[in-house]
Design a protein around this motif. Structure first.
Motif, PDB file in Angstrom:
ATOM      1  N   VAL A 158     -72.760  81.229  30.449  1.00  0.00           N
ATOM      2  CA  VAL A 158     -72.606  82.175  31.555  1.00  0.00           C
ATOM      3  C   VAL A 158     -71.121  82.505  31.641  1.00  0.00           C
ATOM      4  CG1 VAL A 158     -72.872  82.559  34.035  1.00  0.00           C
ATOM      5  CG2 VAL A 158     -74.553  81.155  32.792  1.00  0.00           C
ATOM      6  N   LEU A 159     -70.798  83.778  31.560  1.00  0.00           N
ATOM      7  CA  LEU A 159     -69.418  84.240  31.670  1.00  0.00           C
ATOM      8  C   LEU A 159     -69.313  85.110  32.910  1.00  0.00           C
ATOM      9  CD1 LEU A 159     -70.395  84.579  28.429  1.00  0.00           C
ATOM     10  CD2 LEU A 159     -67.926  84.640  28.255  1.00  0.00           C
ATOM     11  N   GLU A 160     -68.430  84.723  33.819  1.00  0.00           N
ATOM     12  CA  GLU A 160     -68.256  85.477  35.061  1.00  0.00           C
ATOM     13  C   GLU A 160     -66.805  85.919  35.167  1.00  0.00           C
ATOM     14  OE1 GLU A 160     -71.454  83.569  38.037  1.00  0.00           O
ATOM     15  OE2 GLU A 160     -69.923  82.162  37.330  1.00  0.00           O
ATOM     16  N   LEU A 161     -66.608  87.208  35.416  1.00  0.00           N
ATOM     17  CA  LEU A 161     -65.281  87.784  35.528  1.00  0.00           C
ATOM     18  C   LEU A 161     -64.994  88.129  36.974  1.00  0.00           C
ATOM     19  CD1 LEU A 161     -66.571  88.596  32.663  1.00  0.00           C
ATOM     20  CD2 LEU A 161     -64.706  90.227  32.556  1.00  0.00           C
ATOM     21  N   GLU A 162     -63.753  87.887  37.382  1.00  0.00           N
ATOM     22  CA  GLU A 162     -63.339  88.216  38.745  1.00  0.00           C
ATOM     23  C   GLU A 162     -61.906  88.708  38.705  1.00  0.00           C
ATOM     24  OE1 GLU A 162     -62.554  86.060  43.074  1.00  0.00           O
ATOM     25  OE2 GLU A 162     -63.298  84.880  41.398  1.00  0.00           O
ATOM     26  N   GLU A 163     -61.675  89.887  39.265  1.00  0.00           N
ATOM     27  CA  GLU A 163     -60.313  90.407  39.332  1.00  0.00           C
ATOM     28  C   GLU A 163     -59.520  89.586  40.337  1.00  0.00           C
ATOM     29  OE1 GLU A 163     -58.012  94.674  39.374  1.00  0.00           O
ATOM     30  OE2 GLU A 163     -60.101  94.592  40.005  1.00  0.00           O
ATOM     31  N   VAL A 164     -58.342  89.124  39.938  1.00  0.00           N
ATOM     32  CA  VAL A 164     -57.468  88.334  40.795  1.00  0.00           C
ATOM     33  C   VAL A 164     -56.051  88.884  40.666  1.00  0.00           C
ATOM     34  CG1 VAL A 164     -58.874  86.224  40.633  1.00  0.00           C
ATOM     35  CG2 VAL A 164     -57.055  86.622  38.961  1.00  0.00           C
ATOM     36  N   LEU A 221     -61.750  84.395  34.184  1.00  0.00           N
ATOM     37  CA  LEU A 221     -62.981  84.254  33.416  1.00  0.00           C
ATOM     38  C   LEU A 221     -63.464  82.824  33.590  1.00  0.00           C
ATOM     39  CD1 LEU A 221     -65.054  85.327  31.343  1.00  0.00           C
ATOM     40  CD2 LEU A 221     -63.502  84.493  29.553  1.00  0.00           C
ATOM     41  N   HIS A 222     -64.641  82.687  34.173  1.00  0.00           N
ATOM     42  CA  HIS A 222     -65.256  81.371  34.362  1.00  0.00           C
ATOM     43  C   HIS A 222     -66.394  81.266  33.355  1.00  0.00           C
ATOM     44  CE1 HIS A 222     -66.278  77.754  36.716  1.00  0.00           C
ATOM     45  NE2 HIS A 222     -67.483  77.998  36.226  1.00  0.00           N
ATOM     46  N   VAL A 223     -66.320  80.273  32.474  1.00  0.00           N
ATOM     47  CA  VAL A 223     -67.313  80.078  31.420  1.00  0.00           C
ATOM     48  C   VAL A 223     -68.029  78.765  31.653  1.00  0.00           C
ATOM     49  CG1 VAL A 223     -67.703  79.850  28.931  1.00  0.00           C
ATOM     50  CG2 VAL A 223     -65.833  81.295  29.779  1.00  0.00           C
ATOM     51  N   THR A 224     -69.354  78.817  31.701  1.00  0.00           N
ATOM     52  CA  THR A 224     -70.167  77.610  31.803  1.00  0.00           C
ATOM     53  C   THR A 224     -71.135  77.624  30.640  1.00  0.00           C
ATOM     54  OG1 THR A 224     -70.045  77.702  34.219  1.00  0.00           O
ATOM     55  CG2 THR A 224     -71.729  76.261  33.258  1.00  0.00           C
ATOM     56  N   GLU A 225     -71.041  76.615  29.784  1.00  0.00           N
ATOM     57  CA  GLU A 225     -71.957  76.531  28.649  1.00  0.00           C
ATOM     58  C   GLU A 225     -72.724  75.226  28.744  1.00  0.00           C
ATOM     59  OE1 GLU A 225     -72.272  77.363  23.885  1.00  0.00           O
ATOM     60  OE2 GLU A 225     -70.289  77.317  24.801  1.00  0.00           O
ATOM     61  N   THR A 226     -74.041  75.328  28.597  1.00  0.00           N
ATOM     62  CA  THR A 226     -74.885  74.140  28.646  1.00  0.00           C
ATOM     63  C   THR A 226     -75.690  74.057  27.356  1.00  0.00           C
ATOM     64  OG1 THR A 226     -76.636  75.361  29.763  1.00  0.00           O
ATOM     65  CG2 THR A 226     -75.117  74.150  31.165  1.00  0.00           C
ATOM     66  N   MET A 237     -75.722  68.416  28.419  1.00  0.00           N
ATOM     67  CA  MET A 237     -74.287  68.579  28.265  1.00  0.00           C
ATOM     68  C   MET A 237     -73.868  69.899  28.902  1.00  0.00           C
ATOM     69  SD  MET A 237     -71.532  67.541  26.368  1.00  0.00           S
ATOM     70  CE  MET A 237     -69.962  68.307  26.507  1.00  0.00           C
ATOM     71  N   ARG A 238     -72.794  69.853  29.665  1.00  0.00           N
ATOM     72  CA  ARG A 238     -72.301  71.057  30.342  1.00  0.00           C
ATOM     73  C   ARG A 238     -70.782  71.082  30.220  1.00  0.00           C
ATOM     74  NH1 ARG A 238     -74.191  73.834  35.442  1.00  0.00           N
ATOM     75  NH2 ARG A 238     -72.318  74.676  36.382  1.00  0.00           N
ATOM     76  N   ILE A 239     -70.265  72.222  29.795  1.00  0.00           N
ATOM     77  CA  ILE A 239     -68.822  72.408  29.687  1.00  0.00           C
ATOM     78  C   ILE A 239     -68.447  73.627  30.505  1.00  0.00           C
ATOM     79  CG2 ILE A 239     -66.920  72.958  28.130  1.00  0.00           C
ATOM     80  CD1 ILE A 239     -68.412  71.513  25.918  1.00  0.00           C
ATOM     81  N   GLU A 240     -67.399  73.469  31.331  1.00  0.00           N
ATOM     82  CA  GLU A 240     -66.914  74.595  32.130  1.00  0.00           C
ATOM     83  C   GLU A 240     -65.445  74.818  31.844  1.00  0.00           C
ATOM     84  OE1 GLU A 240     -68.119  75.271  36.216  1.00  0.00           O
ATOM     85  OE2 GLU A 240     -69.350  73.462  36.083  1.00  0.00           O
ATOM     86  N   ARG A 241     -65.054  76.082  31.779  1.00  0.00           N
ATOM     87  CA  ARG A 241     -63.658  76.464  31.599  1.00  0.00           C
ATOM     88  C   ARG A 241     -63.386  77.631  32.540  1.00  0.00           C
ATOM     89  NH1 ARG A 241     -63.711  72.413  29.377  1.00  0.00           N
ATOM     90  NH2 ARG A 241     -63.216  71.869  27.248  1.00  0.00           N
ATOM     91  N   GLU A 242     -62.172  77.668  33.062  1.00  0.00           N
ATOM     92  CA  GLU A 242     -61.756  78.788  33.900  1.00  0.00           C
ATOM     93  C   GLU A 242     -60.355  79.171  33.457  1.00  0.00           C
ATOM     94  OE1 GLU A 242     -63.052  79.177  38.104  1.00  0.00           O
ATOM     95  OE2 GLU A 242     -60.883  78.994  38.440  1.00  0.00           O
ATOM     96  N   ILE A 243     -60.206  80.437  33.107  1.00  0.00           N
ATOM     97  CA  ILE A 243     -58.946  80.918  32.565  1.00  0.00           C
ATOM     98  C   ILE A 243     -58.606  82.238  33.254  1.00  0.00           C
ATOM     99  CG2 ILE A 243     -57.733  81.546  30.432  1.00  0.00           C
ATOM    100  CD1 ILE A 243     -60.394  80.230  29.080  1.00  0.00           C
ATOM    101  N   VAL A 244     -57.325  82.433  33.590  1.00  0.00           N
ATOM    102  CA  VAL A 244     -56.890  83.717  34.140  1.00  0.00           C
ATOM    103  C   VAL A 244     -56.094  84.435  33.054  1.00  0.00           C
ATOM    104  CG1 VAL A 244     -55.499  84.891  35.885  1.00  0.00           C
ATOM    105  CG2 VAL A 244     -56.843  82.868  36.507  1.00  0.00           C
ATOM    106  N   PHE A 245     -56.532  85.644  32.732  1.00  0.00           N
ATOM    107  CA  PHE A 245     -55.874  86.450  31.720  1.00  0.00           C
ATOM    108  C   PHE A 245     -55.091  87.576  32.377  1.00  0.00           C
ATOM    109  CE2 PHE A 245     -59.637  84.728  29.657  1.00  0.00           C
ATOM    110  CZ  PHE A 245     -59.066  84.145  28.532  1.00  0.00           C
ATOM    111  N   PRO A 246     -53.905  87.898  31.859  1.00  0.00           N
ATOM    112  CA  PRO A 246     -53.134  89.030  32.380  1.00  0.00           C
ATOM    113  C   PRO A 246     -53.688  90.338  31.816  1.00  0.00           C
ATOM    114  CG  PRO A 246     -51.935  88.004  30.592  1.00  0.00           C
ATOM    115  CD  PRO A 246     -53.186  87.179  30.803  1.00  0.00           C
ATOM    116  N   ALA A 247     -54.936  90.615  32.178  1.00  0.00           N
ATOM    117  CA  ALA A 247     -55.630  91.802  31.676  1.00  0.00           C
ATOM    118  C   ALA A 247     -56.619  92.254  32.739  1.00  0.00           C
ATOM    119  CB  ALA A 247     -56.363  91.459  30.379  1.00  0.00           C
ATOM    120  N   THR A 248     -57.061  93.505  32.636  1.00  0.00           N
ATOM    121  CA  THR A 248     -58.043  94.023  33.585  1.00  0.00           C
ATOM    122  C   THR A 248     -59.431  93.477  33.240  1.00  0.00           C
ATOM    123  OG1 THR A 248     -58.625  95.940  32.238  1.00  0.00           O
ATOM    124  CG2 THR A 248     -56.735  96.182  33.758  1.00  0.00           C
ATOM    125  N   PRO A 249     -60.367  93.513  34.199  1.00  0.00           N
ATOM    126  CA  PRO A 249     -61.742  93.103  33.886  1.00  0.00           C
ATOM    127  C   PRO A 249     -62.323  93.911  32.718  1.00  0.00           C
ATOM    128  CG  PRO A 249     -61.466  93.170  36.254  1.00  0.00           C
ATOM    129  CD  PRO A 249     -60.211  93.752  35.645  1.00  0.00           C
TER     130      PRO A 249
END
Length: 114
Positions: free
Chosen positions: A78-84, A90-95, A1-13
């Motif tokens: 796995v949580l990956e942050l990227e300034e945009v 925030l890209h989250v992949t949970e397996t 099972m794999r779940i992915e979410r990608e969210i952009v937050f109005p905040a700094t890394p």
């Protein structure tokens, strides 16, 4: 099972990193009670009000960029942050080796990070 979410937050890394690594902040949006050492080899214990508990070990921690946790049930997150423009993605992949309703519910909780 794999779940992915990608969210952009109005905040700094830095602000998003704080929200995903500081126990007090994690208790605001993710779990009822948190013990967490966000260093490689550090351990985390996440407890919810319904009695559910998950344990993890930090495999990777690159401040403001990447956090990888190995769950005790052989899953990982796995949580990956990227300034945009406008904030931080925030890209989250949970397996998980097994389907778990808790896994899906926890994935939805990421929406409240910042």
């Amino acid at each position: 099972m794999r779940i992915e979410r990608e969210i952009v937050f109005p905040a700094t890394p830095a602000e998003v990193w704080e929200a995903i690594t500081e126990a007090e902040r994690l208790e605001e949006w993710f779990a009822t009670e948190v013990e967490f050492d966000p260093q490689p080899g550090g351990e985390g214990v996440f407890r919810w009000g319904d009695g559910d508990e998950r344990r993890a070990v930090v495999r990777e921690a690159e401040p403001e960029e990447r956090l990888v946790l190995d769950w005790d049930d052989e899953g990982e997150v796995v949580l990956e942050l990227e300034e945009v423009d406008g904030g931080t993605r925030l890209h989250v992949t949970e397996t998980s080796p097994d389907w778990s309703a808790a896994l899906e519910l926890h994935a939805f909780a990421w929406a409240a990070v910042a």
